[in-house]
Design an enzyme around this catalytic site. Structure first.
Site, mmCIF file in Angstrom:
data_model
loop_
_atom_site.group_PDB
_atom_site.id
_atom_site.type_symbol
_atom_site.label_atom_id
_atom_site.label_comp_id
_atom_site.label_asym_id
_atom_site.label_seq_id
_atom_site.Cartn_x
_atom_site.Cartn_y
_atom_site.Cartn_z
ATOM 1 N N HIS A 67 1.037 -0.999 0.001
ATOM 2 C CA HIS A 67 0.047 -0.154 0.008
ATOM 3 C C HIS A 67 0.915 1.492 -0.246
ATOM 4 C CE1 HIS A 67 1.005 -0.597 4.260
ATOM 5 N NE2 HIS A 67 0.803 0.648 4.620
ATOM 6 N N CYS A 211 2.055 3.628 11.630
ATOM 7 C CA CYS A 211 3.159 3.379 10.488
ATOM 8 C C CYS A 211 3.667 4.170 9.554
ATOM 9 C CB CYS A 211 2.318 2.369 9.850
ATOM 10 S SG CYS A 211 1.031 2.288 8.927
#
Length: 693
Positions: A67, A211
């Protein structure tokens, strides 16, 4: 969610077109391109690869979630692929058979990102993943993911989980299945029978997950921790600091917590809120893969009375994979100090250089402008610039030491770090003294943090006790133990640089040029740059030559790629030719990273060519005796460079060597007809020419 994934974005036989994670990402991305969701296939895949390089996106349970955010994405999109053989995405338990490619625009709105985040939470549900493995056709799989199908109990999970898992309700466990009411709206506990035992207070944990991209791992870690907490009978509240934004935990909830878990790969925002509590600080993947172990660990710390959250490891220490070795951590600590020092070097160096340019080389003998300043005299203005620059330069070593210690021990490391750096300046230990002082200060503070402290003293530890003790220890060591040997070593290094001439200077220029161009902004490049910048703390003729050679070599790779795409465009893809236009400015500005897109696509040709040109430029700059007082600026500071015309000759020579080399290497490979057509722009969709192996 139904707008983000359709049957056209599902490939249930990914094995036919992909055996590696790169091929899988390309196969799914091509489906996005076909629907107009991605405008530049190669550019998007480069962004996916860059995110993958930060941390593998494979998860336990056979899941891969490549992603990224990308400027080449027109709207938030999700593509799904299923592989019977499995594809390695770096998960500890083996290959992934369920692959989700998540594409978010660079400016995606919170609503879309919230839905993508809820999907990340769904992936922790075994019923949901089991239904996907059993789906018989693409339409069924798309319906399961979007929440339109109720097969195998996976219905509507995306929409329901959005409310309860992204917004953090204070005083709750954050369960994914049901929206949780605020603390004040909860029903009161049942009254205990008269004379009966008081109910045991639940163990309360607050957690923060984050993240680098903030789309998937952040929310999967939160879901995993919440599930483990329910099984352990623990009350856990998670703050997800992701792309969809974040809501700060209620201060009442934080104050009532017995312990803290940080599962993060980027800095925790407002970390001081969690001070004085037992803490476990790990990478985000640990929050996904071993949540029960983290909860057990933090409970054990609480039982022992350990408190580390107020002075826990800094984000610099925890960036990247939690399994970083000491060498990697040491590099991050040093780079933390160098990154904060560079602005002082840039401002001070340029001001000093301007002072010399306006007032001549005797400007350093001018009296203080506070005592003597003539508004109409250019010499006075030159002296003003020179003296301001000198003051900025005086902060170099203290800032370096202070922020190395900060990288190791967070804010408590600042005071002893600055004190140690100031001592290094006082005893003429210079740049090396600053490095040593910063590492010692960080180590001393980290040692103090490990001591068990009574609860009554915890509030004054970071404000009084740690600065007092650590400053005294660091000052003692720098003044009386290691300061003098380091000062002698610094003096020897300065004398060596000052005495460089002839072949020795050329060899050093070659080495620095190779280092600058090997990894194009990576660790080796940073080591060479830090060596050069460190020399500016005690500038001599030799150290100024080193700085000039380093900057010149760092400009070569992007300029060479820009020139190569101009003169031999057919050897490059359309994306690379577009990147070549930007590389002109990046190279001229001394931003070596401008060559990274070319190196990522064809490293075996671009990197050797860049190194060849960098070595030539570094050698010529040293041979010509070019000097530079500024640590940055590229061609925009050429007027302030010693021997400016010869400096430009050195850069042009290196650019020429790199350009010719990369053209020869690329031209020597065999191309297929389809590649030739793509390079010439004869096909509707241009294809990247594969790098040789």
């Amino acid at each position: 969610m139904s707008e983000m994934i359709t049957a056209e974005l599902v490939d249930l036989e990914l094995d036919r077109s992909a055996g590696t994670k790169e091929a899988a990402a390309r196969a799914l991305a091509e489906r996005m391109v076909a629907l107009g969701r991605v405008t530049d296939l190669d550019g998007f895949l480069a962004d996916v690869a860059a995110r993958e390089a930060q941390m593998p996106t494979g998860l336990d349970g056979g899941i891969g979630i490549p992603h990224c955010r990308s400027a080449h994405v027109t709207e938030p999109t999700l593509a799904f692929g299923r592989s019977a053989r499995g594809i390695d995405f770096g998960a500890p338990d083996g290959p992934a058979d369920l692959i989700f490619l998540i594409a978010a625009p660079a400016g995606a709105d919170d609503a879309h990102l919230t839905i993508l985040s809820s999907l990340a939470r769904q992936l922790m549900d075994q019923e949901f993943t089991g239904a996907l493995r059993a789906a018989g056709d693409a339409r069924t799989a798309a319906a399961l993911i979007s929440g339109e199908s109720t097969a195998s109990g996976a219905s509507g999970a995306a929409e329901e989980s959005t409310v309860s898992t992204v917004s953090t309700a204070p005083g709750t466990s954050g369960a994914a299945e049901e929206p949780t009411a605020p603390a004040e709206a909860q029903e009161p506990a049942e009254p205990r029978p008269e004379g009966g035992p008081a109910p045991a207070e639940p163990f309360r944990i607050v957690a923060v997950t984050s993240c680098p991209t903030g789309i998937a791992h952040t929310y999967m870690a939160a879901e995993s921790l919440e599930n483990a907490a329910r099984e352990a009978g623990v009350e856990l509240t998670v703050e997800t600091q992701g792309s969809a934004g974040f809501t700060r935990l209620d201060p009442v909830v934080v104050a009532a917590a017995d312990a803290v878990i940080f599962a993060h790969d980027v800095p925790v925002r407002d970390k001081d809120r969690f001070g004085g509590k037992p803490t476990v600080d790990v990478g985000v993947k640990a929050g996904i893969s071993r949540p029960a172990a983290l909860i057990a660990e933090v409970r054990e710390k609480a039982a022992r009375g350990e408190t580390t959250a107020d002075v826990g490891p800094s984000p610099v220490d925890n960036a990247g994979d939690s399994g970083d070795g000491y060498g990697t951590k040491l590099r991050k600590w040093l780079m933390s100090g160098v990154s904060y020092m560079v602005p002082f070097v840039a401002a001070g160096g340029l001001l000093i250089a301007l002072g010399f340019a306006i007032g001549g080389w005797k400007i350093d003998k001018a009296p203080s402008v506070a005592e003597h300043f003539v508004w109409t005299d250019t010499t006075s203005w030159a002296a003003l610039l020179f003296q301001i620059g000198g003051l900025a330069f005086a902060f170099l070593v203290p800032v370096l030491a202070g922020y190395i210690a900060y990288g190791m021990a967070d804010r408590p490391g600042l005071v002893p770090g600055f004190v140690g750096g100031s001592v290094a300046v006082t005893i003429n230990a210079g740049f090396l003294g600053g490095l040593a002082a910063g590492l010692i200060a960080g180590a001393v503070v980290m040692g103090i943090q490990r001591v068990r402290i009574p609860a009554v003293l915890r509030g004054i530890m970071p404000v009084v006790v740690i600065p007092l003790i650590s400053s005294a220890v660091v000052g003692f060591l720098m003044f009386l133990v290691i300061g003098k040997p380091i000062a002698e070593l610094q003096s020897a290094l300065t004398d060596w640089l000052e005495g460089l001439s002839g072949a020795n200077a050329v060899i050093l220029g070659v080495i620095l040029g190779l280092m600058m161009c090997f990894d194009l902004g990576g660790p080796l490049n940073k080591v060479a740059y830090a060596f050069a910048v460190g020399g500016l703390a005690s500038p001599t003729e030799g150290s100024l030559k080193v700085m000039a050679a380093v900057m010149a070599a760092g400009m070569v790779p992007p300029l060479a790629m820009a020139l190569a795409t101009t003169v031999r465009g057919r050897l490059f893809t359309k994306t690379e030719r577009e990147n070549g236009k930007a590389a002109w400015f990046l190279g001229a500005s001394f931003i070596t990273e401008g060559a990274i897109p070319f190196a990522a696509a064809d490293p075996l040709r671009v990197i050797p060519a860049s190194m060849a040109g960098g070595a030539v430029t570094g050698a010529l700059s040293m041979a010509f005796g070019c000097t530079l007082r500024a640590p940055h600026g590229g061609i925009f500071v050429v007027p302030l460079i010693g021997q400016p015309l010869l400096y430009l000759v050195a850069i042009l020579a290196g650019v020429g060597v790199s350009t010719v080399t990369v053209i020869l290497l690329k031209g020597a490979r065999k191309t297929t007809p389809s590649e030739g057509a793509a390079a010439a722009g004869e096909t509707a969709g241009e294809k990247r020419m594969p790098a040789a192996v």
